[in-house]
Design a protein around this motif. Structure first.
Motif, PDB file in Angstrom:
ATOM      1  N   ALA A  22       0.851  -1.185   0.000  1.00  0.00           N
ATOM      2  CA  ALA A  22       0.000   0.000   0.000  1.00  0.00           C
ATOM      3  C   ALA A  22       0.886   1.235   0.000  1.00  0.00           C
ATOM      4  CB  ALA A  22      -0.917   0.006   1.221  1.00  0.00           C
ATOM      5  N   ALA A  23       0.721   2.108  -1.002  1.00  0.00           N
ATOM      6  CA  ALA A  23       1.530   3.314  -1.117  1.00  0.00           C
ATOM      7  C   ALA A  23       0.634   4.547  -1.002  1.00  0.00           C
ATOM      8  CB  ALA A  23       2.272   3.336  -2.448  1.00  0.00           C
ATOM      9  N   LEU A  24       1.241   5.669  -0.674  1.00  0.00           N
ATOM     10  CA  LEU A  24       0.526   6.927  -0.558  1.00  0.00           C
ATOM     11  C   LEU A  24       0.946   7.869  -1.673  1.00  0.00           C
ATOM     12  CD1 LEU A  24       0.905   7.448   3.304  1.00  0.00           C
ATOM     13  CD2 LEU A  24      -1.054   6.476   2.078  1.00  0.00           C
ATOM     14  N   THR A  25       0.172   8.949  -1.860  1.00  0.00           N
ATOM     15  CA  THR A  25       0.511   9.885  -2.924  1.00  0.00           C
ATOM     16  C   THR A  25       1.816  10.609  -2.651  1.00  0.00           C
ATOM     17  OG1 THR A  25      -0.292  11.763  -4.210  1.00  0.00           O
ATOM     18  CG2 THR A  25      -0.829  11.762  -1.878  1.00  0.00           C
ATOM     19  N   THR A  26       2.124  10.865  -1.375  1.00  0.00           N
ATOM     20  CA  THR A  26       3.369  11.525  -0.991  1.00  0.00           C
ATOM     21  C   THR A  26       4.063  10.675   0.058  1.00  0.00           C
ATOM     22  OG1 THR A  26       2.355  13.698  -1.377  1.00  0.00           O
ATOM     23  CG2 THR A  26       4.405  13.647  -0.124  1.00  0.00           C
ATOM     24  N   ARG A  60       8.393  25.352  -6.798  1.00  0.00           N
ATOM     25  CA  ARG A  60       9.174  24.506  -5.902  1.00  0.00           C
ATOM     26  C   ARG A  60       8.354  23.293  -5.458  1.00  0.00           C
ATOM     27  NH1 ARG A  60       9.847  26.779  -1.328  1.00  0.00           N
ATOM     28  NH2 ARG A  60       8.931  28.836  -1.699  1.00  0.00           N
ATOM     29  N   TYR A  61       7.062  23.509  -5.219  1.00  0.00           N
ATOM     30  CA  TYR A  61       6.196  22.400  -4.813  1.00  0.00           C
ATOM     31  C   TYR A  61       6.063  21.382  -5.934  1.00  0.00           C
ATOM     32  CZ  TYR A  61       2.004  19.947  -3.141  1.00  0.00           C
ATOM     33  OH  TYR A  61       1.108  18.982  -2.721  1.00  0.00           O
ATOM     34  N   LEU A  62       5.875  21.855  -7.146  1.00  0.00           N
ATOM     35  CA  LEU A  62       5.733  20.940  -8.281  1.00  0.00           C
ATOM     36  C   LEU A  62       7.022  20.144  -8.493  1.00  0.00           C
ATOM     37  CD1 LEU A  62       3.953  19.896 -10.540  1.00  0.00           C
ATOM     38  CD2 LEU A  62       4.678  21.844 -11.946  1.00  0.00           C
ATOM     39  N   ALA A  63       8.159  20.819  -8.380  1.00  0.00           N
ATOM     40  CA  ALA A  63       9.437  20.118  -8.519  1.00  0.00           C
ATOM     41  C   ALA A  63       9.634  19.099  -7.403  1.00  0.00           C
ATOM     42  CB  ALA A  63      10.584  21.125  -8.517  1.00  0.00           C
ATOM     43  N   ALA A  64       9.192  19.471  -6.188  1.00  0.00           N
ATOM     44  CA  ALA A  64       9.301  18.544  -5.058  1.00  0.00           C
ATOM     45  C   ALA A  64       8.422  17.327  -5.265  1.00  0.00           C
ATOM     46  CB  ALA A  64       8.930  19.260  -3.762  1.00  0.00           C
ATOM     47  N   LEU A  65       7.222  17.533  -5.772  1.00  0.00           N
ATOM     48  CA  LEU A  65       6.327  16.406  -6.065  1.00  0.00           C
ATOM     49  C   LEU A  65       6.949  15.479  -7.100  1.00  0.00           C
ATOM     50  CD1 LEU A  65       2.786  18.055  -6.239  1.00  0.00           C
ATOM     51  CD2 LEU A  65       3.536  16.317  -4.604  1.00  0.00           C
ATOM     52  N   ALA A  66       7.526  16.062  -8.148  1.00  0.00           N
ATOM     53  CA  ALA A  66       8.159  15.251  -9.186  1.00  0.00           C
ATOM     54  C   ALA A  66       9.285  14.411  -8.592  1.00  0.00           C
ATOM     55  CB  ALA A  66       8.682  16.147 -10.310  1.00  0.00           C
ATOM     56  N   ALA A  67      10.083  15.019  -7.709  1.00  0.00           N
ATOM     57  CA  ALA A  67      11.178  14.284  -7.073  1.00  0.00           C
ATOM     58  C   ALA A  67      10.646  13.177  -6.168  1.00  0.00           C
ATOM     59  CB  ALA A  67      12.052  15.248  -6.268  1.00  0.00           C
ATOM     60  N   ASP A  68       9.574  13.465  -5.447  1.00  0.00           N
ATOM     61  CA  ASP A  68       8.996  12.465  -4.549  1.00  0.00           C
ATOM     62  C   ASP A  68       8.379  11.307  -5.330  1.00  0.00           C
ATOM     63  OD1 ASP A  68       8.209  11.854  -1.665  1.00  0.00           O
ATOM     64  OD2 ASP A  68       6.252  11.776  -2.657  1.00  0.00           O
ATOM     65  N   TRP A 101      -2.264   9.272  -6.779  1.00  0.00           N
ATOM     66  CA  TRP A 101      -0.954   9.229  -7.419  1.00  0.00           C
ATOM     67  C   TRP A 101      -0.728  10.496  -8.237  1.00  0.00           C
ATOM     68  CZ3 TRP A 101       3.618   7.577  -6.720  1.00  0.00           C
ATOM     69  CH2 TRP A 101       4.545   7.418  -7.764  1.00  0.00           C
ATOM     70  N   LEU A 102      -1.250  10.558  -9.442  1.00  0.00           N
ATOM     71  CA  LEU A 102      -1.032  11.725 -10.290  1.00  0.00           C
ATOM     72  C   LEU A 102      -2.284  12.584 -10.476  1.00  0.00           C
ATOM     73  CD1 LEU A 102       1.166  10.150 -13.124  1.00  0.00           C
ATOM     74  CD2 LEU A 102       1.938  11.675 -11.307  1.00  0.00           C
ATOM     75  N   LEU A 103      -3.428  11.949 -10.635  1.00  0.00           N
ATOM     76  CA  LEU A 103      -4.640  12.695 -10.963  1.00  0.00           C
ATOM     77  C   LEU A 103      -4.967  13.753  -9.911  1.00  0.00           C
ATOM     78  CD1 LEU A 103      -7.055  13.187 -12.773  1.00  0.00           C
ATOM     79  CD2 LEU A 103      -8.212  11.245 -11.674  1.00  0.00           C
ATOM     80  N   SER A 104      -4.811  13.422  -8.653  1.00  0.00           N
ATOM     81  CA  SER A 104      -5.103  14.384  -7.591  1.00  0.00           C
ATOM     82  C   SER A 104      -4.168  15.591  -7.660  1.00  0.00           C
ATOM     83  CB  SER A 104      -5.006  13.710  -6.227  1.00  0.00           C
ATOM     84  OG  SER A 104      -3.755  13.081  -6.067  1.00  0.00           O
ATOM     85  N   GLU A 105      -2.921  15.376  -8.096  1.00  0.00           N
ATOM     86  CA  GLU A 105      -1.982  16.488  -8.225  1.00  0.00           C
ATOM     87  C   GLU A 105      -2.390  17.391  -9.392  1.00  0.00           C
ATOM     88  OE1 GLU A 105      -0.392  16.353  -5.708  1.00  0.00           O
ATOM     89  OE2 GLU A 105       0.448  14.388  -5.281  1.00  0.00           O
ATOM     90  N   LEU A 106      -2.878  16.800 -10.457  1.00  0.00           N
ATOM     91  CA  LEU A 106      -3.336  17.598 -11.597  1.00  0.00           C
ATOM     92  C   LEU A 106      -4.488  18.500 -11.174  1.00  0.00           C
ATOM     93  CD1 LEU A 106      -3.378  14.965 -14.510  1.00  0.00           C
ATOM     94  CD2 LEU A 106      -1.459  16.227 -13.512  1.00  0.00           C
TER      95      LEU A 106
END
Length: 218
Positions: free
Chosen positions: A38-42, A67-75, A98-103
């Protein structure tokens, strides 16, 4: 199939994401004898961006959005390379968002188009979900369910009806244009107003229809 599936569960708070994730977890264990991850979005696996992840989510501004978007990409990259990819040869992975919620977040909070946000998040991401399940329900019902739960933190700038309605609109728009969002994998919308058993049955059927149970069946 050479590996188990990577499954993502998306939806507004209160749609039953955790309930569905736990149900899928039990079905894989009970029917196929395999324990999913089980994984989380972050997941905060890249410690260098942890501060930007917290600030960008809970105190979003024009100044910190990049910075937040770059941090999300790194995570996402760290999660994919250190958790998801190594697990898939041995067991399924079920992610709570995963991704949809970030969009949706960047569309609503920063007026970025989903395609723009996705391009940044997936620039170095090589893991694609085998299926994204979107639990769909009216924002009114979702917020009512979420409010009835105990111990859940709410955000005054996010957990309000008009914002959640806009989030749902992003979910629906992306689901209706799957070819433009291939990094989400196949997207299946599920009516979350059904009872829990019906939602779980529908999700399991979707897995079967997309050929994602064959590995477990040998």
């Amino acid at each position: 199939m050479g590996q188990y599936p990577f499954i993502v569960v998306e939806g507004l708070d209160g749609t039953g994401k955790t309930t569905l994730r736990k149900g899928l977890f039990r079905l894989f264990e009970g029917l196929h004898g395999v324990t999913p991850l089980a994984a989380l979005t972050t997941n905060f696996l890249d410690a260098t961006v942890a501060g930007d992840l917290v600030e960008g989510k809970y105190q979003p501004t024009d100044d910190n959005q990049r910075r937040y978007l770059a941090a999300l990409a790194a995570d996402k990259q760290a999660t994919a390379s250190r958790l998801i990819a190594p697990s898939l040869p041995a067991r399924p992975v079920i992610a709570d968002r995963w991704l949809l919620s970030e969009l949706a977040f960047f569309a609503v909070k920063h007026d970025r188009t989903p395609k723009e946000t996705l391009a940044v998040l997936t620039e170095s991401l090589r893991v694609v979900p085998d299926l994204t399940l979107v639990l769909d329900i009216t924002p009114e019902t979702a917020m009512g369910r979420a409010a009835a739960r105990s111990g859940d933190a709410t955000r005054a700038d996010w957990d309000v009806l008009d914002i959640q309605a806009r989030v749902r609109e992003v979910y629906q728009a992306v689901a209706e244009e799957p070819g433009a969002f291939a990094a989400l994998g196949p997207v299946v919308r599920i009516n979350a107003a059904q009872d829990r058993a019906a939602v779980l049955h529908t999700a399991w059927q979707a897995l079967d229809q997309h050929g994602l149970l064959r590995h477990s069946d040998g």
